[in-house]
Enzyme design. Structure first.
Site, PDB file in Angstrom:
ATOM      1  N   PHE A 153       6.469  35.693  11.868  1.00  0.00           N
ATOM      2  CA  PHE A 153       7.425  36.845  12.053  1.00  0.00           C
ATOM      3  C   PHE A 153       7.167  38.061  11.668  1.00  0.00           C
ATOM      4  O   PHE A 153       7.731  38.754  11.168  1.00  0.00           O
ATOM      5  CB  PHE A 153       8.754  36.291  11.813  1.00  0.00           C
ATOM      6  CG  PHE A 153       9.888  36.925  12.367  1.00  0.00           C
ATOM      7  CD1 PHE A 153      10.192  37.064  13.826  1.00  0.00           C
ATOM      8  CD2 PHE A 153      11.038  37.625  11.792  1.00  0.00           C
ATOM      9  CE1 PHE A 153      11.090  37.617  14.584  1.00  0.00           C
ATOM     10  CE2 PHE A 153      12.098  38.544  12.325  1.00  0.00           C
ATOM     11  CZ  PHE A 153      12.058  38.421  13.916  1.00  0.00           C
ATOM     12  N   GLY A 154       5.809  38.234  11.727  1.00  0.00           N
ATOM     13  CA  GLY A 154       5.254  39.857  11.413  1.00  0.00           C
ATOM     14  C   GLY A 154       5.265  40.815  12.535  1.00  0.00           C
ATOM     15  O   GLY A 154       6.467  40.642  13.499  1.00  0.00           O
ATOM     16  N   ARG A 155       4.520  41.640  12.335  1.00  0.00           N
ATOM     17  CA  ARG A 155       5.010  42.824  13.205  1.00  0.00           C
ATOM     18  C   ARG A 155       4.698  42.477  14.821  1.00  0.00           C
ATOM     19  O   ARG A 155       5.628  42.878  15.501  1.00  0.00           O
ATOM     20  CB  ARG A 155       3.607  44.030  13.026  1.00  0.00           C
ATOM     21  CG  ARG A 155       4.014  44.829  11.876  1.00  0.00           C
ATOM     22  CD  ARG A 155       3.028  45.977  11.819  1.00  0.00           C
ATOM     23  NE  ARG A 155       1.606  45.277  11.294  1.00  0.00           N
ATOM     24  CZ  ARG A 155       1.048  45.338  10.140  1.00  0.00           C
ATOM     25  NH1 ARG A 155       1.646  46.197   9.308  1.00  0.00           N
ATOM     26  NH2 ARG A 155       0.074  44.574   9.831  1.00  0.00           N
ATOM     27  N   ILE A 156       3.601  41.637  15.192  1.00  0.00           N
ATOM     28  CA  ILE A 156       3.504  41.268  16.816  1.00  0.00           C
ATOM     29  C   ILE A 156       4.358  40.278  17.124  1.00  0.00           C
ATOM     30  O   ILE A 156       5.149  40.464  18.038  1.00  0.00           O
ATOM     31  CB  ILE A 156       1.832  40.796  16.770  1.00  0.00           C
ATOM     32  CG1 ILE A 156       1.074  42.050  16.458  1.00  0.00           C
ATOM     33  CG2 ILE A 156       1.864  40.251  18.061  1.00  0.00           C
ATOM     34  CD1 ILE A 156      -0.501  41.447  16.296  1.00  0.00           C
ATOM     35  N   ARG A 176       6.667  31.238   8.590  1.00  0.00           N
ATOM     36  CA  ARG A 176       5.343  30.875   7.989  1.00  0.00           C
ATOM     37  C   ARG A 176       5.098  29.235   8.246  1.00  0.00           C
ATOM     38  O   ARG A 176       4.951  28.555   7.269  1.00  0.00           O
ATOM     39  CB  ARG A 176       5.556  31.158   6.277  1.00  0.00           C
ATOM     40  CG  ARG A 176       4.254  31.102   5.643  1.00  0.00           C
ATOM     41  CD  ARG A 176       4.042  31.451   4.324  1.00  0.00           C
ATOM     42  NE  ARG A 176       4.347  32.719   4.064  1.00  0.00           N
ATOM     43  CZ  ARG A 176       4.945  33.199   2.666  1.00  0.00           C
ATOM     44  NH1 ARG A 176       5.136  32.281   1.836  1.00  0.00           N
ATOM     45  NH2 ARG A 176       5.365  34.381   2.501  1.00  0.00           N
ATOM     46  N   ALA A 242      -3.084  35.053  18.866  1.00  0.00           N
ATOM     47  CA  ALA A 242      -3.564  35.283  17.429  1.00  0.00           C
ATOM     48  C   ALA A 242      -4.915  35.042  17.293  1.00  0.00           C
ATOM     49  O   ALA A 242      -5.618  35.810  17.384  1.00  0.00           O
ATOM     50  CB  ALA A 242      -2.337  34.460  16.733  1.00  0.00           C
ATOM     51  N   ARG A 243      -5.033  33.704  17.034  1.00  0.00           N
ATOM     52  CA  ARG A 243      -6.735  33.165  16.878  1.00  0.00           C
ATOM     53  C   ARG A 243      -6.816  31.837  17.543  1.00  0.00           C
ATOM     54  O   ARG A 243      -6.080  31.053  17.107  1.00  0.00           O
ATOM     55  CB  ARG A 243      -6.900  33.147  15.247  1.00  0.00           C
ATOM     56  CG  ARG A 243      -7.425  34.544  14.647  1.00  0.00           C
ATOM     57  CD  ARG A 243      -8.276  35.338  15.166  1.00  0.00           C
ATOM     58  NE  ARG A 243      -8.584  36.747  14.560  1.00  0.00           N
ATOM     59  CZ  ARG A 243      -8.104  37.873  15.031  1.00  0.00           C
ATOM     60  NH1 ARG A 243      -7.400  37.756  16.032  1.00  0.00           N
ATOM     61  NH2 ARG A 243      -8.459  38.965  14.186  1.00  0.00           N
ATOM     62  N   GLU A 272     -14.650  31.046  20.612  1.00  0.00           N
ATOM     63  CA  GLU A 272     -15.131  32.255  21.436  1.00  0.00           C
ATOM     64  C   GLU A 272     -16.389  32.916  21.320  1.00  0.00           C
ATOM     65  O   GLU A 272     -17.005  32.679  20.356  1.00  0.00           O
ATOM     66  CB  GLU A 272     -13.956  33.484  20.795  1.00  0.00           C
ATOM     67  CG  GLU A 272     -13.005  33.881  21.741  1.00  0.00           C
ATOM     68  CD  GLU A 272     -12.107  34.853  21.165  1.00  0.00           C
ATOM     69  OE1 GLU A 272     -11.046  34.356  20.635  1.00  0.00           O
ATOM     70  OE2 GLU A 272     -12.533  35.845  20.860  1.00  0.00           O
ATOM     71  N   HIS A 290      -9.566  37.782  25.049  1.00  0.00           N
ATOM     72  CA  HIS A 290      -9.250  38.316  23.948  1.00  0.00           C
ATOM     73  C   HIS A 290      -8.879  40.061  24.049  1.00  0.00           C
ATOM     74  O   HIS A 290      -9.779  40.693  23.710  1.00  0.00           O
ATOM     75  CB  HIS A 290     -10.325  38.125  22.856  1.00  0.00           C
ATOM     76  CG  HIS A 290      -9.923  38.391  21.324  1.00  0.00           C
ATOM     77  ND1 HIS A 290     -10.446  37.561  20.383  1.00  0.00           N
ATOM     78  CD2 HIS A 290      -8.753  39.176  20.887  1.00  0.00           C
ATOM     79  CE1 HIS A 290      -9.637  38.007  19.317  1.00  0.00           C
ATOM     80  NE2 HIS A 290      -8.688  38.956  19.486  1.00  0.00           N
ATOM     81  N   GLY A 292      -5.692  41.534  23.775  1.00  0.00           N
ATOM     82  CA  GLY A 292      -4.501  41.882  23.430  1.00  0.00           C
ATOM     83  C   GLY A 292      -4.524  43.477  22.864  1.00  0.00           C
ATOM     84  O   GLY A 292      -3.505  44.037  23.165  1.00  0.00           O
TER      85      GLY A 292
HETATM   86  C1  DGY Z   1      -7.451  42.044  15.846  1.00  0.00           C
HETATM   87  O1  DGY Z   1      -7.359  43.402  15.846  1.00  0.00           O
HETATM   88  O2  DGY Z   1      -7.440  41.424  14.796  1.00  0.00           O
HETATM   89  C2  DGY Z   1      -7.409  41.434  17.261  1.00  0.00           C
HETATM   90  O3  DGY Z   1      -7.675  40.401  17.678  1.00  0.00           O
HETATM   91  C3  DGY Z   1      -8.500  42.385  18.206  1.00  0.00           C
HETATM   92  O4  DGY Z   1      -8.072  43.455  18.447  1.00  0.00           O
END
Ligand code: DGY
Length: 329
Positions: A153-156, A176, A242-243, A272, A290, A292
């Protein structure tokens, strides 16, 4: 001698201009492999290296590095061993804030794109198979009313929640995962009364769309594994902006193939740019490379921040966005 910057991959303006204004800039023509980057970092020719996510800055590389710092062209920094850098007095910078909305847009795009089968629909039209309106052509899912579970629940995550609420979704979050921490009403701010905190297990079991917004760490690697996929609803859709390694991608392919879950929208991959075998063939996925943060203004801001970080580090100042704070800097 003036400042000297190594840029592993050319970045947009105003990044390169800001660096050139502050010192000598070497931009590599091709992304370096690990050994080449390690040698350049150890050469003593550079004060700061401006890195991309694919540049691995691990403890052995840092042990030989003669650098003041590393400025990562990203908000995430899982490519860098922060502890090792801090031990060696090497300052790390990143680019937070500027890519929040763009990344949340891509999360929402993946939610809509998987729900409404956009890849299959696009392909059908391009293949000349659209023969006119049909009552049951490519029926998808409603997004309005569906439960969106946010892991993190962060910024994104919050920016994604804002969008999802606008689409009439019910939003749950687990701050978390897989652990928990209580989020106060004050911390919820604009979301108080509109979103609900749920334990990770409940989030997994109740989400129609489970969207991942946690950093990659030892705690979150394979957070979504075969067991979690099993516990999701059979018509649930997994979204990852995210990742990649947060998801066990091989287990995901199995789950998508066998109908354990209904679909996935992915902007990131475990290894990736490679995809797990079978993933690309699955129709119930939307797969993005990727992107975003890939808008012109956002990449320009990332370039500006990463250059400002690099210049500050080279000049012995604390960068505007320091990942590790080194009092001696
Ligand atoms: C980041 O900034 O961590 C993104 O995955 C790529 O912009």
């Amino acid at each position: 001698m003036g400042n000297s910057f190594l840029v592993t991959t050319a970045i947009p303006e105003p990044g390169l201009q800001l660096l050139s204004d502050a010192g000598r800039v070497t931009v590599l023509p091709d992304p370096p492999d690990y050994d080449a980057l390690a040698a350049l970092c150890a050469s003593g020719d550079f004060d700061v290296v401006l890195t991309q996510l694919r540049d691995v800055i691990d403890a052995p590389l840092l042990a030989g590095a003669r650098l003041r710092g590393v400025s990562n062209f990203a908000v995430g920094y899982n490519n860098i061993d922060i502890e090792a850098a801090t031990r060696r007095g090497i300052m790390i910078g990143n680019t937070p804030g500027v890519l929040t909305d763009a990344t949340a847009d891509i999360a929402m795009l993946l939610i809509l794109g998987t729900a409404r089968r956009v890849v299959e629909a696009d392909r059908l039209v391009r293949d000349g198979k659209f023969l006119g309106w049909e009552p049951e052509l490519l029926l998808g899912r409603d997004v309005s009313g569906a439960v969106l579970g946010l892991a993190g629940f962060g910024r994104i995550a919050r920016a994604t929640a804002r969008r999802a609420l606008g689409f009439g979704m019910q939003v749950l979050f687990s701050p978390r995962p897989p652990g928990d921490r209580p989020v106060s009403a004050a911390e919820l701010g604009e979301f108080a009364g509109n979103v609900r905190q749920a334990p990770w297990d409940e989030l997994v079991e109740r989400s129609d769309f489970l969207s991942l917004h946690v950093p990659l760490s030892d705690q979150t690697r394979h957070l979504v594994d075969a067991d979690v996929l099993e516990r999701m609803k059979p018509d649930a859709i997994l979204i990852n902006t995210a990742r990649g390694p947060i998801v066990d991608e091989t287990a995901l392919v199995d789950a998508l193939r066998s109908g354990v879950i209904a679909g996935a929208g992915l902007d990131v991959f475990e290894d990736e740019p490679k995809l797990a075998p079978g993933l690309a063939e699955l129709p119930n996925t939307v797969l993005l490379p990727h992107v975003g943060s890939a808008t012109v203004p956002v990449r320009s801001e990332m370039a500006r921040l990463s250059a400002l970080n690099a210049v500050a580090i080279a000049e012995g100042r604390t960068p505007p966005h320091a990942v590790n704070y080194l009092a001696s800097a």
